[in-house]
Structure formats: structure tokens, C-alpha cells
Write a protein that holds these residues in place. Structure first.
Motif, PDB file in Angstrom:
ATOM      1  N   ASN A  59       0.813  -1.217   0.000  1.00  0.00           N
ATOM      2  CA  ASN A  59       0.000   0.000   0.000  1.00  0.00           C
ATOM      3  C   ASN A  59       0.845   1.266   0.000  1.00  0.00           C
ATOM      4  N   MET A  60       2.003   1.196  -0.664  1.00  0.00           N
ATOM      5  CA  MET A  60       2.854   2.373  -0.794  1.00  0.00           C
ATOM      6  C   MET A  60       3.256   2.535  -2.250  1.00  0.00           C
ATOM      7  N   GLN A  61       3.169   3.779  -2.742  1.00  0.00           N
ATOM      8  CA  GLN A  61       3.584   4.101  -4.097  1.00  0.00           C
ATOM      9  C   GLN A  61       4.545   5.285  -4.058  1.00  0.00           C
ATOM     10  N   VAL A  62       5.483   5.289  -4.989  1.00  0.00           N
ATOM     11  CA  VAL A  62       6.432   6.393  -5.106  1.00  0.00           C
ATOM     12  C   VAL A  62       6.518   6.788  -6.576  1.00  0.00           C
ATOM     13  N   SER A  63       6.322   8.056  -6.867  1.00  0.00           N
ATOM     14  CA  SER A  63       6.517   8.569  -8.225  1.00  0.00           C
ATOM     15  C   SER A  63       7.611   9.624  -8.184  1.00  0.00           C
ATOM     16  N   GLY A  64       8.332   9.741  -9.292  1.00  0.00           N
ATOM     17  CA  GLY A  64       9.436  10.695  -9.355  1.00  0.00           C
ATOM     18  C   GLY A  64       9.363  11.570 -10.578  1.00  0.00           C
ATOM     19  N   PRO A  65       8.378  12.478 -10.667  1.00  0.00           N
ATOM     20  CA  PRO A  65       8.251  13.297 -11.873  1.00  0.00           C
ATOM     21  C   PRO A  65       9.436  14.206 -12.110  1.00  0.00           C
ATOM     22  N   TYR A  66      10.167  14.532 -11.051  1.00  0.00           N
ATOM     23  CA  TYR A  66      11.312  15.421 -11.197  1.00  0.00           C
ATOM     24  C   TYR A  66      12.605  14.732 -10.782  1.00  0.00           C
ATOM     25  N   GLY A  67      12.693  13.446 -11.032  1.00  0.00           N
ATOM     26  CA  GLY A  67      13.918  12.725 -10.768  1.00  0.00           C
ATOM     27  C   GLY A  67      13.959  12.140  -9.373  1.00  0.00           C
ATOM     28  N   ASP A  68      15.092  11.485  -9.091  1.00  0.00           N
ATOM     29  CA  ASP A  68      15.239  10.778  -7.823  1.00  0.00           C
ATOM     30  C   ASP A  68      15.249  11.703  -6.618  1.00  0.00           C
ATOM     31  N   VAL A  69      15.602  12.986  -6.812  1.00  0.00           N
ATOM     32  CA  VAL A  69      15.752  13.881  -5.664  1.00  0.00           C
ATOM     33  C   VAL A  69      14.415  14.349  -5.111  1.00  0.00           C
ATOM     34  N   GLN A  70      13.335  14.261  -5.909  1.00  0.00           N
ATOM     35  CA  GLN A  70      12.038  14.759  -5.462  1.00  0.00           C
ATOM     36  C   GLN A  70      10.970  13.692  -5.609  1.00  0.00           C
ATOM     37  N   PRO A  71      11.046  12.636  -4.802  1.00  0.00           N
ATOM     38  CA  PRO A  71      10.010  11.604  -4.865  1.00  0.00           C
ATOM     39  C   PRO A  71       8.707  12.099  -4.258  1.00  0.00           C
ATOM     40  N   ILE A  72       7.605  11.609  -4.786  1.00  0.00           N
ATOM     41  CA  ILE A  72       6.283  11.888  -4.232  1.00  0.00           C
ATOM     42  C   ILE A  72       5.745  10.586  -3.657  1.00  0.00           C
ATOM     43  N   PHE A  73       5.531  10.559  -2.346  1.00  0.00           N
ATOM     44  CA  PHE A  73       5.132   9.338  -1.652  1.00  0.00           C
ATOM     45  C   PHE A  73       3.615   9.287  -1.477  1.00  0.00           C
ATOM     46  N   SER A  74       3.088   8.080  -1.574  1.00  0.00           N
ATOM     47  CA  SER A  74       1.690   7.825  -1.258  1.00  0.00           C
ATOM     48  C   SER A  74       1.637   6.584  -0.371  1.00  0.00           C
ATOM     49  N   ILE A  75       0.956   6.683   0.766  1.00  0.00           N
ATOM     50  CA  ILE A  75       0.804   5.558   1.684  1.00  0.00           C
ATOM     51  C   ILE A  75      -0.675   5.392   2.002  1.00  0.00           C
ATOM     52  N   ARG A  76      -1.188   4.209   1.711  1.00  0.00           N
ATOM     53  CA  ARG A  76      -2.596   3.886   1.978  1.00  0.00           C
ATOM     54  C   ARG A  76      -3.548   4.880   1.327  1.00  0.00           C
ATOM     55  N   GLY A  77      -3.209   5.366   0.145  1.00  0.00           N
ATOM     56  CA  GLY A  77      -4.075   6.287  -0.566  1.00  0.00           C
ATOM     57  C   GLY A  77      -3.955   7.729  -0.142  1.00  0.00           C
ATOM     58  N   VAL A  78      -3.120   8.023   0.848  1.00  0.00           N
ATOM     59  CA  VAL A  78      -2.861   9.401   1.264  1.00  0.00           C
ATOM     60  C   VAL A  78      -1.632   9.867   0.509  1.00  0.00           C
ATOM     61  N   SER A  79      -1.810  10.855  -0.367  1.00  0.00           N
ATOM     62  CA  SER A  79      -0.727  11.221  -1.269  1.00  0.00           C
ATOM     63  C   SER A  79      -0.608  12.724  -1.392  1.00  0.00           C
ATOM     64  N   MET A  80       0.502  13.106  -2.002  1.00  0.00           N
ATOM     65  CA  MET A  80       0.731  14.493  -2.369  1.00  0.00           C
ATOM     66  C   MET A  80       0.706  14.565  -3.888  1.00  0.00           C
ATOM     67  N   SER A  81      -0.417  14.968  -4.452  1.00  0.00           N
ATOM     68  CA  SER A  81      -0.506  15.077  -5.904  1.00  0.00           C
ATOM     69  C   SER A  81      -0.025  16.442  -6.381  1.00  0.00           C
ATOM     70  N   ASP A  82       0.508  17.228  -5.480  1.00  0.00           N
ATOM     71  CA  ASP A  82       0.975  18.582  -5.774  1.00  0.00           C
ATOM     72  C   ASP A  82       2.422  18.512  -6.239  1.00  0.00           C
ATOM     73  N   TYR A  83       2.683  18.962  -7.477  1.00  0.00           N
ATOM     74  CA  TYR A  83       4.053  18.957  -7.982  1.00  0.00           C
ATOM     75  C   TYR A  83       4.818  20.213  -7.579  1.00  0.00           C
ATOM     76  N   SER A  84       4.198  21.107  -6.828  1.00  0.00           N
ATOM     77  CA  SER A  84       4.882  22.308  -6.374  1.00  0.00           C
ATOM     78  C   SER A  84       6.017  21.947  -5.432  1.00  0.00           C
ATOM     79  N   SER A  85       7.103  22.709  -5.521  1.00  0.00           N
ATOM     80  CA  SER A  85       8.274  22.428  -4.691  1.00  0.00           C
ATOM     81  C   SER A  85       8.193  23.070  -3.319  1.00  0.00           C
ATOM     82  N   ILE A  86       7.116  23.810  -3.019  1.00  0.00           N
ATOM     83  CA  ILE A  86       7.083  24.495  -1.727  1.00  0.00           C
ATOM     84  C   ILE A  86       5.983  23.980  -0.801  1.00  0.00           C
ATOM     85  N   GLN A  87       5.254  22.953  -1.200  1.00  0.00           N
ATOM     86  CA  GLN A  87       4.223  22.403  -0.339  1.00  0.00           C
ATOM     87  C   GLN A  87       4.792  21.289   0.534  1.00  0.00           C
ATOM     88  N   ALA A  88       4.193  21.099   1.692  1.00  0.00           N
ATOM     89  CA  ALA A  88       4.605  20.032   2.604  1.00  0.00           C
ATOM     90  C   ALA A  88       3.885  18.741   2.234  1.00  0.00           C
TER      91      ALA A  88
END
Length: 822
Positions: A59-88
């Protein structure tokens, strides 16, 4: 939950110790959903970057739209779909207990790792920062005092010109007092995306990092560990794939049918041999015979990240109390030149940049009374300033006139796109967080335990500076939207439409609306008030009042141990993520409620069990959970605007299990399984297919959440093929499966049916020879051995630009590693 890693040729599964609850304890004694991975298991899996984590965590997914340095994590469907570099992120990332707030640094500390811990579910009563989705703890190696001198070197090479290396040394500087460790890591490759326009490959890697660790035993009570980490990335950014969606089929405007019209109109109609689809400049990738890892890219440039972090942990250990101070200072900067349109045309080109300064202080006390009641309590303070400066340019290549046939509603846009130029978005945010947290542990009996956690948080957020201005293609100012747009329209320009909604060639639609009484005086006035909505150019700031949030969160849980091999637990916890100013691009001053995304909340319910059996040769851990999710934050792209928005409500139900079996002394099989049932219970977003009517909305209730595949799973087989006096030969084969997942809340509504990734599986393997003294090893490895082609990220950009944006996942890679240590 499950613990990965085992002693070689051991008949029992290894006990993995974690510090997820700020105490050193076995994963099997920790009544939370946690996956612990030791350094040995990470090496066995060929762990290289943050994207590899999800391969072993259900139940974990990782996407890297901007390379290995900026992974976007999703755990149990809770994700950060925001590609902005200033959001938490809703998934907290910690390096040696230090919270890493800047998402573009999340991939910078994954080297010289002693252990990884992935906690699933809301965190806050034991951690400095509130998170709604979970936490990833990176524990790096710390030198032991009076343990001799040790050094290790590991070098590797592979396809795509890959070279990598890890070097470390540690030893005692002052007997019984001070030890030091120095680690250096580098990873480079030539990139796997071939640019058919010439030049180097894109989507490359060029990372190096160094860490100095000092372990100082001040006396028999006091200890101080100082870690200084420097990370640098200077690669070529990820290339994107442009899939055009403007449909010309049946129009007679495909290929050479329109003859010399192109020359007559100065090249504003671009002839091609496409399958009938173009983007708004007329580019058709389908006519270029490009494979998945080929692009025609005229703009993509460097992806540069620099990160400096100081973490100092001071600890006093008494007979029954331990006082801990964790102080963190960090500075980082990020720059990326991205060809977002993925083509040789100048449709959408973006330069992202941001600088971050952060400080945090965590003070806590933990008891060890030796009785039935113990506690952890702490105070937390953090401040973070982020200075963003993004530049975007659109339609440097004029739009293709055939778009008027494929998308009649775009015709009124044409006059303002011929020389639009671009925009410069400057934003400074200042965040401060104060918190008091505690967790009480009550051992009611030798079998029954209760945990009660409570946290009070105050978050203060200011927007000292915010300006969005228009500039020409040479960077010269042309006007300012924020502050400056005095029109009633939150658009970069008012298109030359009939009564606001109809394109200038949609006269039949105009008449239908007029006769139906749907056209008002305001609509007629909108036809008159066409043009750019900028005011005079200014560097002044648009003002928004500061935000202040106060929130109580907490947890209550109980666990019962039937015997040494079986524990069951149940818990309720409330998660919270602070609100945020909208860092998207918009064009008119907004009220606070429209310019600020509200905090998001999760009520999480979970029951689970942890079990060892067959004389600790088998392990099964499982959890069943339900989340009631309110006001989830995510980015929504509409035309040439993007907004940070809140979903009204959603629900997540799921099941996960992790298993490990010591089949024989030389064969261990482990695996994981995840199931998610997710849906938005309340969500309405703009209908991007009705481009000229911003009031049209789609009811998306019932759609699945973003990056939440229904099924996911993984399996790993560790087999000692040969064991002789000189050493042993081992084979690891692992695979992970991801079901269909959507990258947008629209799912298949409103033209978003392609913004997804269908089910796929990745298979990896590693064959290793180790010396009997474990002083050297030689490994041959491969990843994505079946050459699966998949996308790790996607955005619908049809309304503004006529195409869908995709980021392809990594192709098959392989190589050889050699290590030696003493």
C-alpha cells in the motif's frame, strides 16, 4: 509491520530493532503498522534511491516526476498530488529524527543508511511534525566508540553509462570519548531518454553526497551525536512525453490534404502524417515514430539541487529518565529547466526555482521506570522560509489554426496567444510551528498494554511576498496580474468570444444560448472587455492576511499479547496537515478563503496482529484500517491555471499483510499484499472540457483517490545457492505489482481517461558472491528485467495546451558492483 533482513544461513528470522516510537524495540513488539529494513536487506534488494522503497512496502507508491531527488510518496491512498516544490508532504520524511520539509530534498539523504522505517498511518504524538499519511525514517550509520578502525569501498557500473560508488571510514579519535565516521556517495548515468534533436540524453543522474558524523560520549550520562550532510545533484532533468489530444480525424486537415495553405498562412498550419491528433501547436508525437524512451526536446536543461543539513542530538541518560534534544539547521536550493510540452515546439516551458532555510528544535523526555506506566513528552518548534521564483513561457510557437476545428471553443484565445510571452511567479512563505506532544504507555498486565497520545499544535503561516507578472519572451516586463488585475476575471486574458462562452466560430452555439435566455448583460459586456487582464507592471506584493491554526490531535490504542509469538492491537488516531497558501498560478486577487487551502484531517481506525510461529521460522503481520478523510489538499490544473484545492471528503478502507518464511536454512521467502477501497464522498471540480465556462463543474463523488491502486503486492526470494569455506553465493529475486491507479481525481471523467497507469509488475534480481569473512563481495544485478513500460506520473493539459503530459518510469537497468571492507 514485517521486518526484512536475516542472518545468513540462520534457521530463524532475524529480529529487527526500530526506534519508531522513540524507544529501541523489535518490530514484532511495536503495536503500529511499520516496515523495518536493515542495511543488509537494503543491499540485498539493490536499494539505490527513494523510488525503491515502495517495492517492499504494501500500500505504498512512489513517483518521481522530477527525478530521484524529489520523490512523491503515497501511503494507503494518502498522497501528495501537488508537484509544487514548496508544499509540505502528508508523508513526513525524517533523517536521523530531523524533519525534512522541502520535498525536493527528500531523495538527498538516502546514502550510508543503517536502517529504514516506514510507518503507515497518521503521526504526531511521537514526532515533531504532524502528518496525515505516515512517516519515513532514514537512520544513517553512527560510529561506535572503541570499536577499531573500519573502512569500506563499493564501486559499480552499468548500462546507460552508469557509475556509482560508496566510500566510508570510521574510527575512534579519543579513546572512550569520541569516534568519527566519514561517508561519501556518488551516482551518475548518461540518462535513459534519447533526444532525437541531438545532444546528451535526458533523465540523467549526477548526485554526490558526503556526511561527517561525530559520536561524543561526554561522560557516562551525556552523549552527543553531530551529523553534517552535504548533497549535490546536477543532472539533466526528466524528459516528458507529449500525447496530443486535439482530434482532427474526419476534418480533412491531416497530412498533405490542405496543400499549400500552410505557406499561404505563413506556416500557421503544420502539415503532418499524424494519426489525427495534434497539440495546440500542431505537433504530433505519433507522426515521429518515437518509442517510449525517445523525445524531440528543445528546452529541457539542468536539475540542480544543493542541500546542507546539520543534525545535533544531545542526550542525557539517567536511571529512569532520558532527556533528548534534536536540533536541525538546513539550507537548500532547487533549480530545474523543464520542457513541459515534451516537444521541439515552444508550447509550455518552465523554469522552477526555490530556496529554503529551515530550523527546528525538538526537546523530549522519556521514562523507563521499570513499572507499568511510562511516558514520552516533548516540545517542538520549527520555522521554514521558502523563496520561490518560477518562470513559465507559453506559445512561443504560435497555435495551429486547425485547433479551431478540433476545439472550436479555443478560437477566441488565438489573438492573445500569438505573442503571449510568459509569466513570472514570485512567492515567499514563512511558516512557524509550535507543538507540545506526549504519549503514555500503561502496561495493565503482562499481556495487555494501552497507549494514549495527545498533541497540541499551533501553525502560523505568512505570505510576505506574492507577485505574478507577465513578461515577453526576452524577459522584459509587460504588466502584472497580482497585484494589478482590476477586472472581474481570474484569467490571463478575456478571450475574443461571443458573449463570454462561445468561440468566435461557434455562432450556432451563441444563438442557442441567446434564445434560451442563458446570455446575460454581463456576458455581453465580457465580449466587449476582451484582452489581457494585467495592470501596469509592478514589483509590489499582493497582500493576504497571515493564517493561524490551532489543533488538538491524538491517539489511543490497545494491544494484547497472547504469548511470545502473537500480539493483536487496535487504535484510533487523528491526523492533521496544516493549511497552505495556494502556490499555483492564478490571475486575480482572491479572498483569503479562495487563496488558502484549508488544513486536512484524517480519523484513522486500525486493527492488526503480529505473529511469529514454527519456532520463529515464519512471520505474518497484518492490519485492517479505515480512514475518514476531510479536506484533502491537491493540485488541480484548469487551462493555463493551477490551484491548490480541498476535496470535501473521502474515505479509505484497506487491508495489508506482510509475510516471511524461512523455508530452509538457505531459502527465505517474503512478501506483502495490499488492498485499498477508496472514494471521494464529496468533490466537485471544474469541467475542463467546457473551456469558456468556468462555472461548469463535474460531480466526482465516487471516484477513486489519486495514487491508490486497489491491489498491490511484492515478493522476494533469498536463496543461498552455494556455501563453501571461501564464501557463499546468494541469489535475490524480487518483484512488485501495482494495480490500475489514477493520477487525477477526475478518474475517467471529463477527458481524463488516459491520466492513469494500468496494472504492471516489475521484476528485479541480484546475484552476489561474498567472502566468508564478509570482507568483499561481487554482485551482478538487474532491475525491470522484463522491460516493462509504464508511467509514473501524468497530468491532463488538454484545456490549455491540447495534450496529456506523462513521465515514463525507468527502463531495464543492469550492472555490476564490487565492494571491499575491513
Amino acid at each position: 509491520m514485517a521486518a526484512h533482513g536475516y542472518a545468513v544461513a540462520a534457521p530463524q528470522l532475524e529480529e529487527v530493532l526500530v526506534t519508531a516510537q522513540k524507544r529501541s524495540e523489535s518490530t514484532q513488539d511495536t503495536p503500529v503498522a511499520i516496515t523495518g529494513m536493515t542495511a543488509d536487506s537494503l543491499e540485498k534488494f539493490g536499494f539505490a534511491n527513494a523510488n525503491d522503497i515502495s517495492a517492499q512496502v504494501p500500500n505504498m507508491q512512489v513517483s518521481g516526476p522530477y527525478g530521484d531527488v524529489q520523490p512523491i510518496f503515497s501511503i494507503r491512498g494518502v498522497s501528495m498530488s501537488d508537484y509544487s516544490s514548496i508544499q509540505a508532504s502528508p508523508i513526513g520524511v525524517y533523517s536521523d529524527e530531523a524533519y525534512m520539509g522541502a520535498v525536493y530534498t527528500h531523495g538527498m539523504n538516502f546514502f550510508d543508511v543503517e536502517r529504514l522505517e516506514v510507518l503507515r498511518g497518521p503521526q504526531g504524538t511521537l514526532y515533531g511534525k504532524n502528518t496525515t499519511g505516515g512517516a519515513i525514517n532514514i537512520i544513517t550509520k553512527t560510529p561506535e566508540i572503541d570499536d577499531g578502525f573500519h573502512a569500506k569501498i563499493k564501486l559499480g557500473m552499468g548500462n546507460y553509462g552508469s557509475t556509482k560508488g560508496d566510500l566510508s571510514m570510521e574510527g575512534t579519535l579519543i579513546e572512550q570519548r569520541l569516534a568519527a565516521r566519514l561517508a561519501y556517495s556518488f551516482s551518475r548515468n548518461d540518462g535513459y531518454m534519447e533526444n532525437k534533436l541531438g545532444g546528451p540524453n535526458l533523465s540523467s543522474v549526477d548526485f554526490q553526497g558526503a556526511r561527517l558524523t561525530l559520536n561524543w560520549d561526554i561522560n557516562n550520562r551525556w552523549n552527543n551525536v553531530l551529523k553534517l550532510t552535504r548533497g549535490e545533484n546536477d543532472s539533466l532533468a526528466n524528459a516528458s512525453r507529449n500525447e496530443p489530444r486535439a482530434d482532427l480525424r474526419g476534418t480533412g486537415l491531416v497530412g498533405g490534404i490542405v496543400g499549400g495553405v500552410s505557406e499561404l498562412l505563413g506556416g500557421l498550419i503544420y502539415l503532418d502524417d499524424s494519426s489525427g491528433f495534434i497539440d495546440y501547436t500542431g505537433y504530433s508525437r505519433s507522426s515521429r515514430n518515437l518509442d517510449t524512451y525517445e523525445v524531440e526536446d528543445n528546452f529541457t536543461g539542468p536539475l540542480i539541487v544543493n542541500s546542507d543539513m546539520l543534525v545535533n542530538k544531545l542526550e542525557w541518560v539517567g536511571d529512569s529518565l532520558t532527556f533528548t534534544s534534536v536540533t536541525t539547521l538546513s539550507q537548500s536550493d532547487y533549480y530545474q529547466k523543464q520542457n513541459t510540452d515534451g516537444s521541439p515546439e515552444e508550447l509550455l516551458e518552465v523554469i522552477w526555482s526555490v530556496e529554503t532555510d529551515a530550523f527546528s528544535q525538538d526537546l523530549r523526555v522519556a521514562s523507563e521506570f521499570g513499572g507499568p506506566v511510562n511516558f514520552i513528552a516533548g516540545l517542538y518548534y520549527a520555522e521554514e522560509e521558502m523563496d520561490m521564483n518560477n518562470i513559465f513561457e507559453i506559445f512561443g510557437t504560435p497555435p495551429d489554426l486547425r485547433d479551431a476545428i478540433a476545439s472550436p471553443g479555443t478560437t477566441g484565445f488565438y489573438p492573445y496567444l500569438l505573442d503571449f510571452g510568459g509569466g513570472q511567479q514570485k512567492m515567499i512563505t514563512d511558516k512557524k510551528s509550535y507543538a507540545a506532544y506526549s504519549q503514555l504507555r500503561i502496561d495493565v498486565s503482562a499481556r495487555l498494554g494501552i497507549d494514549i497520545g495527545l498533541r497540541y499544535t499551533i501553525d502560523k503561516i505568512k505570505l510576505p511576498y506574492f507577485n505574478i507578472s507577465r513578461q515577453d519572451y526576452d524577459g522584459n516586463p509587460r504588466g502584472t496580474w497580482l497585484p494589478g488585475n482590476t477586472s472581474p476575471y481570474d484569467e490571463p486574458f478575456v478571450p475574443l468570444n461571443l458573449a463570454g462562452d462561445a468561440g468566435i466560430i461557434e455562432f450556432d452555439y451563441f444563438l442557442t444560448q441567446l434564445l434560451a435566455g442563458e446570455i446575460t448583460l454581463d456576458d455581453i459586456l465580457k465580449t466587449i472587455n476582451v484582452g489581457y487582464t494585467t495592470g501596469p507592471y509592478t514589483t509590489d506584493s499582493f497582500y493576504l492576511p497571515p493564517a493561524k491554526e490551532k489543533e488538538w490531535t491524538g491517539k489511543i490504542g490497545a494491544d494484547y499479547r497472547f504469548n511470545d509469538s502473537l500480539m493483536v492491537y487496535a487504535s484510533y488516531s487523528k491526523g492533521y496537515r496544516a493549511g497552505s497558501y495556494n502556490s499555483g498560478v492564478y490571475y486575480r486577487e482572491r479572498d483569503f478563503d479562495d487563496a488558502y487551502a484549508r488544513p486536512e484531517y484524517i480519523d484513522a481506525y486500525e486493527i492488526g496482529f503480529k505473529s511469529d510461529f514454527f519456532n520463529q521460522r515464519a512471520r505474518i503481520n497484518s492490519a485492517l484500517f479505515f480512514y475518514d478523510y476531510k479536506d484533502q489538499q491537491f493540485i488541480n490544473v484548469v487551462g493555463v491555471s493551477n490551484f491548490l484545492e480541498n476535496a470535501g471528503g473521502s474515505q479509505i478502507a484497506g487491508l495489508e499483510a506482510e509475510m516471511m518464511f524461512a523455508v530452509t536454512e538457505s531459502l527465505i521467502v517474503s512478501g506483502g499484499f495490499g488492498y485499498l477501497d477508496t472514494e471521494y464522498t464529496e468533490l466537485s471540480l471544474s469541467d475542463t472540457e467546457t473551456l469558456n465556462n468556468s462555472g461548469d463543474e463535474l460531480d466526482l463523488s465516487g471516484n477513486q483517490l489519486i495514487s491508490a491502486p486497489e491491489f498491490s503486492g511484492n515478493i522476494s526470494i533469498d536463496w543461498d545457492l552455494l556455501n563453501v569455506d571461501a564464501g557463499y553465493l546468494s541469489l535475490n529475486v524480487n518483484a512488485n505489482y501495482q494495480d490500475l491507479q489514477w493520477y487525477s481525481a477526475y478518474n475517467d471523467d471529463g477527458g481524463y481517461e488516459n491520466i492513469k497507469q494500468d496494472a504492471y509488475a516489475l521484476i528485479n534480481s541480484r546475484l552476489t558472491w561474498r567472502g566468508n569473512l564478509k570482507d568483499y563481495s561481487i554482485s551482478i544485478w538487474g532491475k525491470n528485467l522484463t522491460q516493462e513500460e509504464y508511467d509514473s506520473y501524468a497530468i491532463n493539459l488538454q484545456a490549455g495546451f491540447g495534450y496529456d503530459y506523462f513521465q515514463p518510469g525507468q527502463p531495464m537497468t543492469f550492472g555490476i558492483d564490487v565492494s571491499y571492507g575491513f
